[in-house]
Design a protein around this motif. Structure first.
Motif, PDB file in Angstrom:
ATOM      1  N   ASP A 100       0.815  -1.211   0.000  1.00  0.00           N
ATOM      2  CA  ASP A 100       0.000   0.000   0.000  1.00  0.00           C
ATOM      3  C   ASP A 100       0.853   1.268   0.000  1.00  0.00           C
ATOM      4  N   ASP A 101       0.201   2.389  -0.270  1.00  0.00           N
ATOM      5  CA  ASP A 101       0.799   3.694  -0.028  1.00  0.00           C
ATOM      6  C   ASP A 101       0.652   3.993   1.466  1.00  0.00           C
ATOM      7  N   ASN A 127      -1.761  12.229  -5.257  1.00  0.00           N
ATOM      8  CA  ASN A 127      -0.362  11.916  -4.991  1.00  0.00           C
ATOM      9  C   ASN A 127       0.236  11.061  -6.107  1.00  0.00           C
ATOM     10  N   LYS A 128       1.356  11.506  -6.661  1.00  0.00           N
ATOM     11  CA  LYS A 128       2.018  10.798  -7.763  1.00  0.00           C
ATOM     12  C   LYS A 128       3.366  10.210  -7.345  1.00  0.00           C
ATOM     13  N   GLY A 129       3.694  10.357  -6.101  1.00  0.00           N
ATOM     14  CA  GLY A 129       4.955   9.832  -5.573  1.00  0.00           C
ATOM     15  C   GLY A 129       5.029  10.167  -4.103  1.00  0.00           C
ATOM     16  N   TYR A 176       3.196   9.168   0.945  1.00  0.00           N
ATOM     17  CA  TYR A 176       4.170   8.520   0.065  1.00  0.00           C
ATOM     18  C   TYR A 176       3.563   7.326  -0.656  1.00  0.00           C
ATOM     19  N   ASP A 177       4.079   7.064  -1.847  1.00  0.00           N
ATOM     20  CA  ASP A 177       3.742   5.812  -2.503  1.00  0.00           C
ATOM     21  C   ASP A 177       4.605   4.704  -1.909  1.00  0.00           C
ATOM     22  N   ASN A 178       4.416   3.478  -2.396  1.00  0.00           N
ATOM     23  CA  ASN A 178       5.049   2.331  -1.766  1.00  0.00           C
ATOM     24  C   ASN A 178       6.566   2.296  -1.907  1.00  0.00           C
ATOM     25  N   TYR A 204      12.747  11.932  -3.567  1.00  0.00           N
ATOM     26  CA  TYR A 204      11.558  12.113  -4.406  1.00  0.00           C
ATOM     27  C   TYR A 204      11.684  13.375  -5.270  1.00  0.00           C
ATOM     28  N   LYS A 209       9.139  13.659  -8.335  1.00  0.00           N
ATOM     29  CA  LYS A 209       7.880  13.068  -7.883  1.00  0.00           C
ATOM     30  C   LYS A 209       7.459  13.612  -6.513  1.00  0.00           C
TER      31      LYS A 209
END
Length: 288
Positions: A100-101, A127-129, A176-178, A204, A209
Protein backbone atom coordinates in the motif's frame (compact mmCIF):
# COMPACT_ATOMS: atom_id res chain seq x y z
CA UNK A 1 -3.65 3.79 2.15
CA UNK A 2 -2.10 2.87 5.49
CA UNK A 3 -1.29 5.31 8.29
CA UNK A 4 1.67 5.53 10.66
CA UNK A 5 1.92 7.63 13.81
CA UNK A 6 5.47 8.09 15.05
CA UNK A 7 5.15 8.50 18.81
CA UNK A 8 8.68 7.72 19.95
CA UNK A 9 11.55 9.93 21.04
CA UNK A 10 12.64 11.04 24.47
CA UNK A 11 10.84 14.37 24.57
CA UNK A 12 13.87 15.94 26.23
CA UNK A 13 12.69 19.49 25.53
CA UNK A 14 9.76 18.77 27.84
CA UNK A 15 11.76 17.41 30.79
CA UNK A 16 10.89 16.81 33.60
CA UNK A 17 7.33 16.23 32.32
CA UNK A 18 8.47 13.46 29.99
CA UNK A 19 11.06 11.72 32.16
CA UNK A 20 8.61 8.90 32.92
CA UNK A 21 5.89 9.27 30.30
CA UNK A 22 5.77 9.66 26.52
CA UNK A 23 5.03 13.21 25.43
CA UNK A 24 2.25 11.98 23.14
CA UNK A 25 0.39 10.82 26.25
CA UNK A 26 0.45 14.29 27.83
CA UNK A 27 -2.89 16.12 27.83
CA UNK A 28 -3.78 18.80 25.33
CA UNK A 29 -6.69 20.37 27.17
CA UNK A 30 -9.14 17.46 27.54
CA UNK A 31 -7.58 14.57 25.64
CA UNK A 32 -4.19 12.89 25.15
CA UNK A 33 -1.94 14.44 22.54
CA UNK A 34 -1.95 11.30 20.36
CA UNK A 35 -5.69 11.73 19.76
CA UNK A 36 -4.94 14.72 17.54
CA UNK A 37 -2.69 13.05 14.91
CA UNK A 38 -4.87 9.94 14.99
CA UNK A 39 -7.88 12.10 14.21
CA UNK A 40 -6.13 13.43 11.11
CA UNK A 41 -5.73 9.89 9.76
CA UNK A 42 -9.39 9.15 10.51
CA UNK A 43 -10.45 12.30 8.64
CA UNK A 44 -8.51 10.94 5.67
CA UNK A 45 -10.56 7.71 5.97
CA UNK A 46 -7.45 5.71 6.90
CA UNK A 47 -8.56 2.77 9.03
CA UNK A 48 -5.32 0.77 9.29
CA UNK A 49 -2.90 2.58 11.58
CA UNK A 50 0.49 1.61 13.03
CA UNK A 51 1.67 3.35 16.20
CA UNK A 52 5.45 3.34 16.58
CA UNK A 53 6.71 4.12 20.07
CA UNK A 54 9.33 3.25 22.68
CA UNK A 55 9.72 -0.07 24.53
CA UNK A 56 8.80 1.67 27.78
CA UNK A 57 5.59 3.24 26.49
CA UNK A 58 4.06 0.68 24.13
CA UNK A 59 2.00 -0.89 26.93
CA UNK A 60 0.46 2.47 27.82
CA UNK A 61 -0.57 3.14 24.23
CA UNK A 62 -2.17 -0.29 23.99
CA UNK A 63 -4.01 0.38 27.23
CA UNK A 64 -5.22 3.78 25.99
CA UNK A 65 -6.18 2.94 22.41
CA UNK A 66 -6.53 -0.84 22.32
CA UNK A 67 -6.85 -2.44 18.89
CA UNK A 68 -9.12 0.34 17.62
CA UNK A 69 -12.15 -1.92 17.37
CA UNK A 70 -14.31 0.40 19.51
CA UNK A 71 -14.09 3.10 16.83
CA UNK A 72 -14.08 0.79 13.83
CA UNK A 73 -10.40 0.91 12.90
CA UNK A 74 -7.40 -1.43 13.10
CA UNK A 75 -4.55 -0.35 15.37
CA UNK A 76 -1.23 -2.18 15.59
CA UNK A 77 1.97 -1.30 17.41
CA UNK A 78 5.71 -1.45 16.83
CA UNK A 79 8.70 -0.59 18.99
CA UNK A 80 11.42 1.82 17.93
CA UNK A 81 14.21 0.75 20.26
CA UNK A 82 16.20 3.98 19.83
CA UNK A 83 15.33 7.35 18.22
CA UNK A 84 17.03 6.74 14.85
CA UNK A 85 15.09 9.27 12.82
CA UNK A 86 11.70 9.69 11.19
CA UNK A 87 12.65 7.75 8.07
CA UNK A 88 13.09 4.58 10.11
CA UNK A 89 9.31 4.45 10.45
CA UNK A 90 9.05 2.98 6.96
CA UNK A 91 11.67 0.31 7.67
CA UNK A 92 9.97 -0.67 10.92
CA UNK A 93 6.59 -0.54 9.21
CA UNK A 94 7.54 -2.45 6.05
CA UNK A 95 5.43 -5.50 6.84
CA UNK A 96 2.52 -3.34 7.99
CA UNK A 97 2.60 -1.17 4.85
CA UNK A 98 2.79 -4.16 2.52
CA UNK A 99 1.97 -3.09 -1.03
CA UNK A 100 0.00 0.00 0.00
CA UNK A 101 0.80 3.69 -0.03
CA UNK A 102 1.30 5.31 3.37
CA UNK A 103 0.62 8.51 5.28
CA UNK A 104 3.03 9.36 8.10
CA UNK A 105 2.12 11.83 10.82
CA UNK A 106 4.22 12.80 13.80
CA UNK A 107 2.62 12.15 17.16
CA UNK A 108 3.17 15.67 18.47
CA UNK A 109 1.60 17.57 15.55
CA UNK A 110 -1.89 19.08 15.69
CA UNK A 111 -3.79 20.12 12.56
CA UNK A 112 -7.18 21.80 12.60
CA UNK A 113 -9.22 23.61 9.97
CA UNK A 114 -12.57 23.62 8.23
CA UNK A 115 -11.22 22.23 4.95
CA UNK A 116 -8.80 19.69 6.44
CA UNK A 117 -10.80 16.65 5.33
CA UNK A 118 -11.04 17.97 1.77
CA UNK A 119 -7.35 18.91 1.67
CA UNK A 120 -6.28 15.47 2.87
CA UNK A 121 -8.59 13.68 0.46
CA UNK A 122 -7.33 15.66 -2.54
CA UNK A 123 -3.69 15.22 -1.51
CA UNK A 124 -4.08 11.45 -1.28
CA UNK A 125 -6.05 11.24 -4.51
CA UNK A 126 -3.56 13.34 -6.48
CA UNK A 127 -0.36 11.92 -4.99
CA UNK A 128 2.02 10.80 -7.76
CA UNK A 129 4.95 9.83 -5.57
CA UNK A 130 5.27 11.94 -2.45
CA UNK A 131 3.33 14.90 -1.09
CA UNK A 132 4.44 17.23 1.68
CA UNK A 133 2.75 20.28 3.13
CA UNK A 134 3.92 23.85 3.59
CA UNK A 135 2.86 26.14 6.40
CA UNK A 136 3.94 29.79 6.80
CA UNK A 137 5.81 30.52 10.06
CA UNK A 138 7.57 33.49 11.61
CA UNK A 139 10.78 31.59 12.47
CA UNK A 140 11.40 29.12 9.65
CA UNK A 141 14.94 28.42 10.86
CA UNK A 142 13.38 26.29 13.62
CA UNK A 143 11.92 23.86 11.08
CA UNK A 144 12.51 22.01 7.87
CA UNK A 145 12.03 24.66 5.17
CA UNK A 146 10.76 24.21 1.62
CA UNK A 147 11.64 26.64 -1.17
CA UNK A 148 9.10 26.93 -4.01
CA UNK A 149 8.90 28.83 -7.30
CA UNK A 150 6.04 30.98 -8.61
CA UNK A 151 4.20 27.86 -9.80
CA UNK A 152 4.39 26.25 -6.36
CA UNK A 153 6.95 23.75 -7.59
CA UNK A 154 9.54 22.66 -5.05
CA UNK A 155 13.08 23.95 -5.58
CA UNK A 156 14.76 22.73 -2.39
CA UNK A 157 14.22 21.44 1.13
CA UNK A 158 16.57 22.19 4.01
CA UNK A 159 16.51 21.07 7.64
CA UNK A 160 16.63 24.03 10.06
CA UNK A 161 18.69 26.32 7.80
CA UNK A 162 20.47 29.31 9.31
CA UNK A 163 19.40 31.39 6.31
CA UNK A 164 15.95 30.10 5.23
CA UNK A 165 15.03 30.51 1.56
CA UNK A 166 11.34 30.85 2.39
CA UNK A 167 8.99 31.11 5.36
CA UNK A 168 7.26 27.80 4.59
CA UNK A 169 7.91 25.14 7.21
CA UNK A 170 7.29 21.45 6.48
CA UNK A 171 4.86 20.10 9.10
CA UNK A 172 5.01 16.52 10.30
CA UNK A 173 2.53 15.11 7.79
CA UNK A 174 3.70 13.21 4.71
CA UNK A 175 2.09 11.07 1.98
CA UNK A 176 4.17 8.52 0.07
CA UNK A 177 3.74 5.81 -2.50
CA UNK A 178 5.05 2.33 -1.77
CA UNK A 179 8.57 3.04 -3.03
CA UNK A 180 9.23 4.95 0.20
CA UNK A 181 10.23 1.65 1.84
CA UNK A 182 13.17 1.04 -0.47
CA UNK A 183 14.13 4.70 -0.42
CA UNK A 184 14.23 4.65 3.39
CA UNK A 185 16.44 1.56 3.38
CA UNK A 186 19.02 3.45 1.31
CA UNK A 187 19.08 6.63 3.37
CA UNK A 188 22.53 7.41 4.77
CA UNK A 189 22.45 8.47 8.45
CA UNK A 190 23.02 12.15 9.05
CA UNK A 191 25.76 13.69 11.17
CA UNK A 192 23.59 13.13 14.24
CA UNK A 193 23.24 9.45 13.35
CA UNK A 194 19.59 9.57 12.28
CA UNK A 195 17.68 8.62 9.14
CA UNK A 196 16.27 12.01 8.16
CA UNK A 197 12.87 12.43 6.53
CA UNK A 198 14.40 15.27 4.50
CA UNK A 199 16.64 12.70 2.78
CA UNK A 200 13.55 10.80 1.64
CA UNK A 201 11.88 13.97 0.42
CA UNK A 202 14.99 15.02 -1.48
CA UNK A 203 15.13 11.64 -3.21
CA UNK A 204 11.56 12.11 -4.41
CA UNK A 205 12.50 15.64 -5.47
CA UNK A 206 15.41 14.24 -7.51
CA UNK A 207 12.96 11.85 -9.15
CA UNK A 208 10.60 14.79 -9.88
CA UNK A 209 7.88 13.07 -7.88
CA UNK A 210 7.56 15.44 -4.92
CA UNK A 211 4.56 17.77 -4.69
CA UNK A 212 3.52 20.29 -2.07
CA UNK A 213 0.19 21.44 -0.69
CA UNK A 214 0.29 24.86 0.94
CA UNK A 215 -1.71 25.35 4.13
CA UNK A 216 -2.65 28.96 4.65
CA UNK A 217 -5.19 31.07 6.50
CA UNK A 218 -7.97 29.12 8.16
CA UNK A 219 -5.68 26.19 8.93
CA UNK A 220 -3.96 25.73 12.27
CA UNK A 221 -0.78 23.73 12.70
CA UNK A 222 0.45 23.51 16.28
CA UNK A 223 3.83 22.11 17.28
CA UNK A 224 3.79 20.78 20.85
CA UNK A 225 7.48 20.04 21.33
CA UNK A 226 8.00 22.66 24.06
CA UNK A 227 6.15 23.60 27.28
CA UNK A 228 4.99 26.82 25.63
CA UNK A 229 3.76 24.83 22.63
CA UNK A 230 1.79 22.50 24.92
CA UNK A 231 0.21 25.44 26.73
CA UNK A 232 -0.67 27.29 23.53
CA UNK A 233 -2.21 24.18 22.01
CA UNK A 234 -4.33 23.53 25.09
CA UNK A 235 -5.54 27.13 25.15
CA UNK A 236 -6.38 26.96 21.45
CA UNK A 237 -8.42 23.76 21.83
CA UNK A 238 -10.18 25.10 24.91
CA UNK A 239 -11.12 28.35 23.17
CA UNK A 240 -12.48 26.68 20.03
CA UNK A 241 -14.45 24.02 21.89
CA UNK A 242 -16.01 26.35 24.44
CA UNK A 243 -16.88 29.09 21.97
CA UNK A 244 -18.17 26.92 19.13
CA UNK A 245 -19.44 23.91 21.01
CA UNK A 246 -17.68 21.53 18.59
CA UNK A 247 -14.91 19.27 19.85
CA UNK A 248 -11.52 19.07 18.16
CA UNK A 249 -10.20 15.55 17.49
CA UNK A 250 -13.01 13.64 19.15
CA UNK A 251 -12.12 10.22 17.72
CA UNK A 252 -15.53 8.75 18.40
CA UNK A 253 -17.34 11.55 16.58
CA UNK A 254 -15.06 11.33 13.55
CA UNK A 255 -15.43 7.54 13.40
CA UNK A 256 -19.22 7.92 13.58
CA UNK A 257 -19.39 10.63 10.92
CA UNK A 258 -17.08 8.62 8.63
CA UNK A 259 -19.32 5.58 9.04
CA UNK A 260 -16.79 3.45 10.94
CA UNK A 261 -19.26 2.94 13.83
CA UNK A 262 -23.02 3.29 14.07
CA UNK A 263 -25.14 5.43 16.40
CA UNK A 264 -25.74 2.61 18.88
CA UNK A 265 -21.99 2.05 19.18
CA UNK A 266 -21.45 5.77 19.64
CA UNK A 267 -24.10 5.89 22.37
CA UNK A 268 -22.45 3.00 24.20
CA UNK A 269 -19.15 4.90 24.29
CA UNK A 270 -20.88 8.07 25.44
CA UNK A 271 -22.67 6.22 28.26
CA UNK A 272 -19.34 4.82 29.50
CA UNK A 273 -17.98 8.38 29.76
CA UNK A 274 -21.16 10.21 30.80
CA UNK A 275 -19.57 11.52 34.00
CA UNK A 276 -17.30 13.75 31.86
CA UNK A 277 -17.92 16.68 29.54
CA UNK A 278 -16.33 14.56 26.80
CA UNK A 279 -18.92 11.83 27.30
CA UNK A 280 -21.78 14.31 27.45
CA UNK A 281 -20.61 15.75 24.13
CA UNK A 282 -20.70 12.30 22.56
CA UNK A 283 -24.21 11.73 23.91
CA UNK A 284 -25.30 15.08 22.46
CA UNK A 285 -24.26 13.79 19.04
CA UNK A 286 -26.54 10.80 19.47
CA UNK A 287 -29.49 13.17 19.93
CA UNK A 288 -28.81 14.63 16.47
Amino acid sequence: MKGIILAGGKGTRLYPMTKVVSKQLLPIYDKPLIYYPLSVLLLASIKDVLVITTPEDIGLYKQLLGNGDSIGINLTYKVQAKPRGLAEAFILGEEFIGDDDVCLILGDNIFYGQDLTKILGNAIKNNKGATIFGYPVNKPSDFGVVEIDNDNKIISIEEKPKEPKSNFAVPGLYIYDNSVIEIAKNVIPSARGELEITSINNEYLNRKKLDIVLLGRGMAWLDTGTPTGLLNASQYVEAVQNRQGFYISCLEEIAWRRGFINTLELKKIGESLKMTDYGQYILSLVKE
